[in-house]
Structures are given as structure tokens and as C-alpha cells.
Write a protein that holds these residues in place. Sequence first.
Motif, PDB file in Angstrom:
ATOM      1  N   SER A 106       0.825  -1.223   0.000  1.00  0.00           N
ATOM      2  CA  SER A 106       0.000   0.000   0.000  1.00  0.00           C
ATOM      3  C   SER A 106       0.852   1.263   0.000  1.00  0.00           C
ATOM      4  N   THR A 107       2.070   1.192   0.551  1.00  0.00           N
ATOM      5  CA  THR A 107       2.949   2.370   0.527  1.00  0.00           C
ATOM      6  C   THR A 107       3.977   2.264  -0.592  1.00  0.00           C
ATOM      7  N   GLY A 108       4.183   1.040  -1.119  1.00  0.00           N
ATOM      8  CA  GLY A 108       5.180   0.831  -2.158  1.00  0.00           C
ATOM      9  C   GLY A 108       6.599   0.820  -1.617  1.00  0.00           C
ATOM     10  N   GLU A 109       6.750   0.881  -0.301  1.00  0.00           N
ATOM     11  CA  GLU A 109       8.097   0.926   0.274  1.00  0.00           C
ATOM     12  C   GLU A 109       8.661  -0.471   0.488  1.00  0.00           C
ATOM     13  N   LEU A 110       9.972  -0.579   0.318  1.00  0.00           N
ATOM     14  CA  LEU A 110      10.674  -1.829   0.611  1.00  0.00           C
ATOM     15  C   LEU A 110      11.199  -1.781   2.046  1.00  0.00           C
ATOM     16  N   TRP A 111      11.337  -2.960   2.643  1.00  0.00           N
ATOM     17  CA  TRP A 111      11.710  -3.035   4.058  1.00  0.00           C
ATOM     18  C   TRP A 111      12.996  -2.306   4.425  1.00  0.00           C
ATOM     19  N   PRO A 112      14.042  -2.364   3.601  1.00  0.00           N
ATOM     20  CA  PRO A 112      15.279  -1.677   4.015  1.00  0.00           C
ATOM     21  C   PRO A 112      15.080  -0.173   4.193  1.00  0.00           C
ATOM     22  N   ASP A 113      14.092   0.401   3.462  1.00  0.00           N
ATOM     23  CA  ASP A 113      13.915   1.856   3.479  1.00  0.00           C
ATOM     24  C   ASP A 113      12.923   2.318   4.541  1.00  0.00           C
ATOM     25  N   MET A 114      12.355   1.388   5.270  1.00  0.00           N
ATOM     26  CA  MET A 114      11.309   1.741   6.227  1.00  0.00           C
ATOM     27  C   MET A 114      11.884   1.934   7.630  1.00  0.00           C
ATOM     28  N   SER A 115      11.115   2.640   8.471  1.00  0.00           N
ATOM     29  CA  SER A 115      11.502   2.787   9.878  1.00  0.00           C
ATOM     30  C   SER A 115      11.156   1.496  10.619  1.00  0.00           C
ATOM     31  N   ASP A 116      11.707   1.351  11.824  1.00  0.00           N
ATOM     32  CA  ASP A 116      11.392   0.172  12.629  1.00  0.00           C
ATOM     33  C   ASP A 116       9.876   0.041  12.801  1.00  0.00           C
ATOM     34  N   ALA A 117       9.234   1.165  13.127  1.00  0.00           N
ATOM     35  CA  ALA A 117       7.787   1.149  13.375  1.00  0.00           C
ATOM     36  C   ALA A 117       7.021   0.757  12.105  1.00  0.00           C
ATOM     37  N   GLU A 118       7.495   1.232  10.965  1.00  0.00           N
ATOM     38  CA  GLU A 118       6.821   0.883   9.707  1.00  0.00           C
ATOM     39  C   GLU A 118       6.952  -0.614   9.407  1.00  0.00           C
ATOM     40  N   ARG A 119       8.118  -1.190   9.753  1.00  0.00           N
ATOM     41  CA  ARG A 119       8.289  -2.634   9.535  1.00  0.00           C
ATOM     42  C   ARG A 119       7.358  -3.438  10.443  1.00  0.00           C
ATOM     43  N   VAL A 120       7.187  -2.989  11.690  1.00  0.00           N
ATOM     44  CA  VAL A 120       6.261  -3.678  12.598  1.00  0.00           C
ATOM     45  C   VAL A 120       4.849  -3.630  12.021  1.00  0.00           C
ATOM     46  N   THR A 121       4.441  -2.461  11.547  1.00  0.00           N
ATOM     47  CA  THR A 121       3.104  -2.306  10.961  1.00  0.00           C
ATOM     48  C   THR A 121       2.956  -3.208   9.733  1.00  0.00           C
ATOM     49  N   SER A 122       3.977  -3.227   8.915  1.00  0.00           N
ATOM     50  CA  SER A 122       3.953  -4.011   7.680  1.00  0.00           C
ATOM     51  C   SER A 122       3.863  -5.505   7.964  1.00  0.00           C
ATOM     52  N   SER A 123       4.440  -5.944   9.091  1.00  0.00           N
ATOM     53  CA  SER A 123       4.426  -7.389   9.376  1.00  0.00           C
ATOM     54  C   SER A 123       3.107  -7.864   9.943  1.00  0.00           C
ATOM     55  N   THR A 124       2.192  -6.937  10.227  1.00  0.00           N
ATOM     56  CA  THR A 124       0.866  -7.330  10.713  1.00  0.00           C
ATOM     57  C   THR A 124      -0.209  -6.735   9.802  1.00  0.00           C
ATOM     58  N   ASP A 125       0.007  -6.860   8.502  1.00  0.00           N
ATOM     59  CA  ASP A 125      -0.868  -6.245   7.505  1.00  0.00           C
ATOM     60  C   ASP A 125      -1.243  -7.321   6.486  1.00  0.00           C
ATOM     61  N   PRO A 126      -2.232  -8.164   6.833  1.00  0.00           N
ATOM     62  CA  PRO A 126      -2.534  -9.334   6.002  1.00  0.00           C
ATOM     63  C   PRO A 126      -2.797  -8.966   4.540  1.00  0.00           C
ATOM     64  N   GLY A 127      -2.134  -9.675   3.644  1.00  0.00           N
ATOM     65  CA  GLY A 127      -2.352  -9.477   2.211  1.00  0.00           C
ATOM     66  C   GLY A 127      -1.544  -8.346   1.606  1.00  0.00           C
ATOM     67  N   ASP A 128      -0.933  -7.516   2.467  1.00  0.00           N
ATOM     68  CA  ASP A 128      -0.238  -6.324   1.956  1.00  0.00           C
ATOM     69  C   ASP A 128       1.277  -6.433   2.016  1.00  0.00           C
ATOM     70  N   LEU A 129       1.763  -7.443   2.740  1.00  0.00           N
ATOM     71  CA  LEU A 129       3.215  -7.686   2.784  1.00  0.00           C
ATOM     72  C   LEU A 129       3.556  -8.631   1.638  1.00  0.00           C
ATOM     73  N   HIS A 130       4.388  -8.145   0.720  1.00  0.00           N
ATOM     74  CA  HIS A 130       4.644  -8.901  -0.514  1.00  0.00           C
ATOM     75  C   HIS A 130       6.110  -9.240  -0.704  1.00  0.00           C
ATOM     76  N   TRP A 131       6.349 -10.311  -1.463  1.00  0.00           N
ATOM     77  CA  TRP A 131       7.674 -10.638  -1.990  1.00  0.00           C
ATOM     78  C   TRP A 131       7.715 -10.102  -3.412  1.00  0.00           C
ATOM     79  N   VAL A 132       8.710  -9.274  -3.722  1.00  0.00           N
ATOM     80  CA  VAL A 132       8.743  -8.634  -5.040  1.00  0.00           C
ATOM     81  C   VAL A 132       9.940  -9.070  -5.886  1.00  0.00           C
ATOM     82  N   GLY A 133      10.676 -10.096  -5.423  1.00  0.00           N
ATOM     83  CA  GLY A 133      11.828 -10.564  -6.188  1.00  0.00           C
ATOM     84  C   GLY A 133      11.426 -11.018  -7.587  1.00  0.00           C
ATOM     85  N   ALA A 134      12.270 -10.718  -8.568  1.00  0.00           N
ATOM     86  CA  ALA A 134      11.925 -10.931  -9.973  1.00  0.00           C
ATOM     87  C   ALA A 134      11.644 -12.393 -10.313  1.00  0.00           C
TER      88      ALA A 134
END
Length: 284
Positions: free
Chosen positions: A121-149
Motif C-alpha cells: 500500500s505504501t510501495g516501500e521496501l523493508w530496508p527503506d522503512m523505519s522500525d515502526a513501519e516494519r512492525v506495521t507491515s508485518s501485521t498487515d494481512p495481504g499487503d506484505l509482498h515478496w517482489v523478487g523478480a
Amino acid sequence: MGAVLALAGAAGVDRDFAGAPVAATFYPAALADKLAGMDLFPPGDDVGAEFNSSIGTTCTLAVDWYYGLDASPGFGEVDFVTTVLHELGHGLGFATFVDDTTGEKFLGFDDVFMLQLEDHSTGELWPDMSDAERVTSSTDPGDLHWVGAEVVAASGSLSDGVHASGHVEMFAPSTLDPGSSVSHFSDDLDPDGLMEPFETGALHDVGLALELFADLDWCICGNGVVEPPELCDDGNSIDDDFCSNACQGPPVPMLPVWGRVAGALLLLSTGIVLLGQHPRRVRP
Ligand SMILES: [Ca+2]
Ligand SMILES: [Ca+2]
Ligand SMILES: [Ca+2]
Ligand SMILES: [Ca+2]
Ligand SMILES: [Zn+2]
Ligand SMILES: [Zn+2]
């Protein structure tokens, strides 16, 4: 919570070794050794795994291990081979080293797994996120994605657990499942994947996990592409032809490849500490 079948993880990590594809990024020990072309820390184990010996010996647990090799467990049995493959998957790198309760990077550095994790939903990758954003992202069903080619290119095999973009959903239940959230594919994947968090029956085909390993820069012997340190890759799984299943060609002695050990090499391998313990359970 269903019974824990097994758990596993890398027994050590390395970064900034000679041959590391991405700088300032931790790699699980097994993958680091592979990329370096040498054992970076001979005294240490690469993978630690534990299997629950109470399964089948404790009457209150209504499951038993199936030790056959033919992927045919009976009613009430859990296929041991499948469980081993799943746990080895974690040990080979199917796991982030991010602290799942605080969102902190392990010792302040990225790990190779998180490079491909996206908050859709934010288009951000984990390395670029804050600690708090990563916590939020890890409890966001359906929105945490693997984007490897590699995974995205192969995701057409899925009828569920996949976004229209080809991104594949990771396990991110709204209540954190410690050690299990993030470091698995979503249980919504259909067909079921080996690296889902809950036992789904016998699966000896690693499926999309193979492409995920390719996204981590494991080279895949048998994909028809010669990737160092492979000397050949004929795209088949016939061992006694001109290109063996080790992708080292016909039986010619291979010279050892000794990489230079970078001064910044950080060795944390103790053989005791598992980085994250990634339990696999019987579905609650
Ligand atoms: Ca989100
Ligand atoms: Ca599934
Ligand atoms: Ca290959
Ligand atoms: Ca072959
Ligand atoms: Zn996405
Ligand atoms: Zn697992």
C-alpha cells in the motif's frame, strides 16, 4: 496454537565477505559460504534445526510423524520429509533477521531476505522503512509482498495469495506470530506452498521457494542457466550425463576457489544461536 513440529534457522550470518552481491547486508551462513566459494567459518554450523520428538510419543498430541519417503502419510500423520525440507528452507535463507517485535534490523544492517519485502500500500521496501513501519507491515494481512523478480515471474502458477502485479503474499497475520510472521509465504497461497507456516500435507516439490532462493542469489543447478560457481547447467536432473546434478560438468577435478576474506568479515557463527526460530505448526 497447534503443536510445533519443528523449527530451524541459520546458525550464523556474514556480511561484506569477498563475493557478497550486496554490501552492508547480512547473508545466512550457508548462502554466504556458497557466494564466497569457501567455508567462511569452518568451526561453525551453517544451519540449526530441531524436530519435535514428542510428536508420536505423547498421547495428548493427536499427530504422529510419517517417516516414509513416498509422500503418503496416513490419517493423523505428518510427513517428516516435508518438514525437513521446510526447515532446511529456513536454514538456507527463507527468513528475515529483523526483530519481529521491534522492527529493528539485525545489528543495524539489512539482511538479504528483507531486500525483497514490500509494503504494497505504501510501495516501500523493508530496508527503506523505519522500525515502526516494519512492525506495521508485518501485521498487515495481504499487503506484505515478496517482489523478487524470479518469484514474480513464476507467480502465474498461483490462483490465490498473489497480487495482480505478480507480487506474492507473505505471512502477516494481524496479530504477530513471533518467529513465524514474515518468514513464510502466506497461508493463502493456492496451491499450497512448502514454505507456508502451517502443515498442509506432504509436499516434496519445493515449488515457488526455489524461485525465492534464486532471488536471494542462490544459484539453482538445473535451471538451464550457468551461474557461478557452476561450470555447466543442462537444465535436467540426470546426474550421470555430461553435466552432473552438482553442475560441475563431467568428472573433472575442480580447483578450490579461495576468496580473499575481507577485513570487515563479521563472524557470528556460534553453532548455538539460531537467528529467529521459525516454528512450523499443525494448523490451530
Ligand atoms: Ca500496508
Ligand atoms: Ca495455502
Ligand atoms: Ca543454474
Ligand atoms: Ca544433467
Ligand atoms: Zn506488492
Ligand atoms: Zn517455517
